[in-house]
Design an enzyme around this catalytic site. Structure first.
Site, mmCIF file in Angstrom:
data_model
loop_
_atom_site.group_PDB
_atom_site.id
_atom_site.type_symbol
_atom_site.label_atom_id
_atom_site.label_comp_id
_atom_site.label_asym_id
_atom_site.label_seq_id
_atom_site.Cartn_x
_atom_site.Cartn_y
_atom_site.Cartn_z
ATOM 1 N N GLN A 36 8.115 1.925 -2.684
ATOM 2 C CA GLN A 36 8.945 3.119 -2.720
ATOM 3 C C GLN A 36 9.736 3.341 -1.433
ATOM 4 O OE1 GLN A 36 5.427 5.482 -4.564
ATOM 5 N NE2 GLN A 36 7.253 6.566 -5.214
ATOM 6 N N HIS A 56 15.055 -6.414 -11.622
ATOM 7 C CA HIS A 56 16.104 -7.437 -11.630
ATOM 8 C C HIS A 56 16.309 -8.099 -12.983
ATOM 9 C CE1 HIS A 56 15.050 -7.844 -7.096
ATOM 10 N NE2 HIS A 56 15.919 -6.871 -7.303
ATOM 11 N N ASP A 66 15.147 -2.531 -3.709
ATOM 12 C CA ASP A 66 15.574 -3.646 -2.860
ATOM 13 C C ASP A 66 15.737 -3.216 -1.409
ATOM 14 O OD1 ASP A 66 15.599 -5.049 -5.191
ATOM 15 O OD2 ASP A 66 17.732 -5.544 -5.172
ATOM 16 N N ARG A 91 -0.999 7.732 5.491
ATOM 17 C CA ARG A 91 -1.452 6.865 4.410
ATOM 18 C C ARG A 91 -0.261 6.059 3.893
ATOM 19 N NH1 ARG A 91 -2.324 8.080 -1.933
ATOM 20 N NH2 ARG A 91 -2.890 5.950 -2.457
ATOM 21 N N HIS A 136 -0.996 -0.332 -4.530
ATOM 22 C CA HIS A 136 -0.241 0.808 -5.053
ATOM 23 C C HIS A 136 0.760 0.285 -6.085
ATOM 24 C CE1 HIS A 136 0.876 5.176 -4.069
ATOM 25 N NE2 HIS A 136 1.564 4.847 -5.160
ATOM 26 N N ASN A 180 -4.818 2.727 -5.783
ATOM 27 C CA ASN A 180 -4.209 4.027 -5.995
ATOM 28 C C ASN A 180 -4.058 4.272 -7.490
ATOM 29 O OD1 ASN A 180 -2.532 6.440 -4.984
ATOM 30 N ND2 ASN A 180 -1.170 5.494 -6.497
ATOM 31 N N GLU A 181 -4.710 5.316 -7.975
ATOM 32 C CA GLU A 181 -4.550 5.806 -9.334
ATOM 33 C C GLU A 181 -4.752 4.728 -10.406
ATOM 34 O OE1 GLU A 181 -1.501 9.460 -8.223
ATOM 35 O OE2 GLU A 181 -0.711 7.735 -9.336
ATOM 36 N N ASN A 323 -5.701 12.374 -5.895
ATOM 37 C CA ASN A 323 -4.295 12.761 -5.971
ATOM 38 C C ASN A 323 -4.166 13.829 -7.045
ATOM 39 O OD1 ASN A 323 -3.844 10.680 -4.180
ATOM 40 N ND2 ASN A 323 -2.823 9.352 -5.642
ATOM 41 N N TYR A 325 -1.455 17.045 -8.639
ATOM 42 C CA TYR A 325 -0.153 17.701 -8.613
ATOM 43 C C TYR A 325 -0.081 18.935 -9.506
ATOM 44 C CZ TYR A 325 1.719 13.547 -6.271
ATOM 45 O OH TYR A 325 1.949 12.534 -5.373
ATOM 46 N N GLU A 391 -2.757 12.785 -2.062
ATOM 47 C CA GLU A 391 -1.411 13.120 -2.536
ATOM 48 C C GLU A 391 -1.417 14.509 -3.144
ATOM 49 O OE1 GLU A 391 0.631 10.412 -5.144
ATOM 50 O OE2 GLU A 391 -0.087 8.634 -4.088
#
Length: 490
Positions: A36, A56, A66, A91, A136, A180-181, A323, A325, A391
Site C-alpha cells: 500500500q 498488471h 507500482d 507497525r 500483509h 494480518n487479518e 484490527n 473499525y 489498526e
C-alpha cells in the site's frame, strides 16, 4: 486551509474542559502495509507478488501500487513524519517477494534486506519501536501458482520466510506479527480480487486456507520460541480483524446468531490459539459438520486438527493483536441451501443501521460502543489477554481539515479507555494509517491517512492533516477530551 489548521493546533494544545488521561502502560503508534505504500514494485531483484500480477494482468483494481507512496525511495521522510507525530511504535510489513524474490528461502535479495535494515535502523535511531508484520496479503506469485494458501506446503514455505526474517532483523525487532487479518486472506480476498489461480470451491476453500494459515502461524511461533527467543527476547503474535456483531433484536435467536457470527469470524482464528481447550469453536464444528452431511459430503467441510496439532497451536501468541473499525447488526436467517457456502453456514444476515454516520467506505460506520463490546468479549472469552490494537481508522475523500476523522478517533479512544476501566488489558493502539495509501480495490479514493499524499505529483509529497496535529497533541499530553460535541473544533 493552512490558517485553519494552525488555529486548530493552537486550540488543541490549550484545550480545557473535561479530559481523561491514558495509562502509562498504553503505547501509541501508526500502521502501514508494504504494497500500500512502498512502490518500487520491480526495483532491483524483487519478485512479483499476487497484487503486482493482479494489477498488471486484470482490470480488478482501479489503481496499482507500482509507485504508491514511493516509500521504497522515501522512507526517510516516513520516519520524519513518525518523529513529528511522536509515536512510540511503527507497525509496517515486509514484502515477502522483496527479500525472497522467488518466494523460497534459498535465494535472498541483499537489496531488499538492505532496504528494511535501513528503515529499522532509522526507526531505532529515532527512538521508535519497529513492529513488523510478516504477511500483509502480498503472497509471492510463484507460490500462488502452486495453489497459494490451499496448498499445505505453504505451512513450511511461510515458516522458512519467517525464520529468514527472525534471523535477519530479530536482533532489533522485538514485536512480530505473523499474519494480518487471516479472515480477510481466506474469505474476502478471493471475493474482492479473484486471486485464486483456479475456480474457488465455496464453503471448502475458505476452511482449507484457514487451516493452513493457523498451522503456518503456529510453526513460525514455535521456531521463534525454540531458536530465537532466548537471545532476541522478542514477542510473536498475529493480528485478527473483527467488527462487533450486535443482535438486531434481543430475541434468543438473534442473540445466538450474533454470537455465532463472532465465532465464525474472530473465534475461527482466536479459539485455536487463545482458548483453554484449543481447536475450532464448537459451534463451527457442529454447524459445518451437520450442514456437510445434509449436503451429501462424507465428512465435515471443516478440516480437523490432530491432537498433536491442537497442542502445538494452543498458546502460540504472546499478545492478542486486533484490527477493528466498525459494527454490524445480525439477525437469524434460516437457510436451506444445498450448495456449500461459508456465509450460509452461519445462518445469519448482516446489516447496518442506516442512521449510523458513514465514512467514505460504505462498510465503515461510526459505532464506537461496538469497540468496547468487542474488547470485553475478548476479555471474557480468552482469559483477558494482553490486547494490542494494531489498526483503527476512518476513511474520507481527502479533506486535510478532517474533523470527521478527529471525531472518530476521539470517540473510539474514549471507549477504549472505558474498556480499560472495565478491566481489559489493552497495551497498544495504532491508527490506520500514517498516510493516505493504496486502499486495495478502492485505489486512492478512500483515504485513511493522518498525512495527505498528493498522488498526482510524482514526488508524492506528504502534508499533515488536522488529525495528525490532533493525534500529536494526544501523544504529547496523554490526555483526551471526553466529548468534542461542544468543542470549538466544530
Amino acid at each position: 486551509m493552512f490558517v485553519k489548521t494552525i488555529a486548530l493546533w493552537c486550540f488543541l494544545v490549550t484545550v480545557k474542559g473535561k479530559v481523561r488521561r491514558f495509562p502509562d502502560t498504553l503505547s501509541f503508534g501508526v500502521a502501514t502495509a508494504s504494497y500500500q505504500i512502498e512502490g518500487g514494485w520491480n526495483a532491483s531483484d524483487k519478485g512479483e507478488h499476487i497484487f503486482d500480477h493482479l494489477a498488471h494482468t486484470t482490470n480488478k483494481m482501479v489503481d496499482n501500487g507500482d509507485v504508491a507512496c514511493d516509500s521504497y525511495n522515501q522512507h526517510e521522510r516516513d520516519v520524519e513524519m513518525l518523529k513529528e507525530l511522536g509515536v512510540d511504535f511503527y507497525r509496517f510489513s515486509i514484502s515477502w517477494s522483496r527479500i525472497l524474490p522467488e518466494g523460497f528461502s534459498h535465494n535472498l535479495s541483499q537489496d531488499g534486506i538492505a532496504y528494511y535494515n535501513s528503515l529499522i535502523n532509522d526507526l531505532i535511531d529515532a527512538n521508535i519501536t519497529p513492529s513488523i508484520t510478516l504477511y500483509h496479503w502480498d503472497l509471492p506469485q510463484n507460490l500462488q501458482d502452486m495453489g497459494g494458501w490451499r496448498n499445505p506446503l505453504m505451512v513450511d514455505y511461510f515458516a522458512d520466510f519467517a525464520e529468514v526474517a527472525f534471523k535477519t532483523f530479530g536482533d532489533r525487532v522485538k514485536t512480530w506479527i505473523t499474519f494480518n487479518e487471516p479472515w480477510v486472506v481466506c474469505v474476502l480476498a478471493p471475493i474482492w480480487f479473484s486471486v485464486s489461480p483456479a475456480k474457488s470451491l465455496n464453503g471448502i476453500d475458505e476452511y482449507i486456507c484457514g487451516h493452513n494459515l493457523i498451522k503456518a502461524h503456529a510453526k513460525a511461533y514455535r521456531i521463534y520460541d525454540r531458536i530465537y527467543r532466548s537471545a532476541q527476547r522478542g514477542r510473536v503474535g498475529w493480528t485478527l480483524s473483527s467488527s462487533w456483531h450486535e443482535p438486531i433484536t434481543q430475541s434468543a435467536a438473534d442473540i445466538k446468531a450474533a454470537e455465532r457470527t463472532l465465532q465464525f469470524n474472530l473465534g475461527w482464528f482466536a479459539h485455536p490459539v487463545f482458548s483453554r481447550e484449543g481447536d475450532y469453536p464448537q459451534v463451527m464444528k457442529d454447524v459445518i459438520a451437520q450442514k456437510s452431511l445434509q449436503q451429501g459430503y462424507p465428512r465435515s467441510r471443516l478440516p480437523e486438527f490432530t491432537t498433536e496439532e491442537i497442542a502445538q497451536i494452543r498458546g502460540t501468541c504472546d499478545f492478542f493483536g486486533l484490527n477493528h473499525y466498525t459494527t454490524n447488526l445480525v439477525r437469524m436467517q434460516t437457510n436451506a441451501s444445498k450448495e456449500p457456502s461459508y456465509f450460509d453456514d452461519q445462518f445469519t444476515e448482516i446489516l447496518q443501521d442506516p442512521t449510523w454516520l458513514s465514512s467514505a467506505s460504505p462498510w465503515l460506520k461510526v459505532v464506537p460502543w461496538g469497540f468496547r463490546n468487542l474488547l470485553n468479549w475478548i476479555r471474557k472469552n480468552y482469559n483477558n489477554p494482553e490486547t494490542m490494537v494494531f489498526e483503527n481508522g476512518f476513511s474520507d475523500s481527502g479533506n486535510t481539515y478532517d474533523i470527521d476523522r478527529i471525531s472518530y478517533h476521539n470517540q473510539y479512544l474514549n471507549v477504549l479507555l472505558d474498556a480499560v476501566e472495565d478491566g481489559c488489558k489493552v497495551s497498544a493502539y495504532a491508527v490506520w494509517s500514517l498516510m493516505d495509501n493504496l486502499e486495495w480495490l478502492e485505489g486512492y479514493n478512500d483515504r485513511f491517512g493522518l498525512y495527505y499524499v498528493d498522488f498526482n505529483d510524482p514526488r508524492r509529497p506528504r502534508t499533515p492533516k488536522a488529525s495528525a496535529l490532533y493525534f500529536k497533541s494526544i501523544l504529547e499530553t496523554r490526555i483526551i477530551e471526553r466529548d468534542l460535541k461542544n468543542s470549538r473544533l466544530f
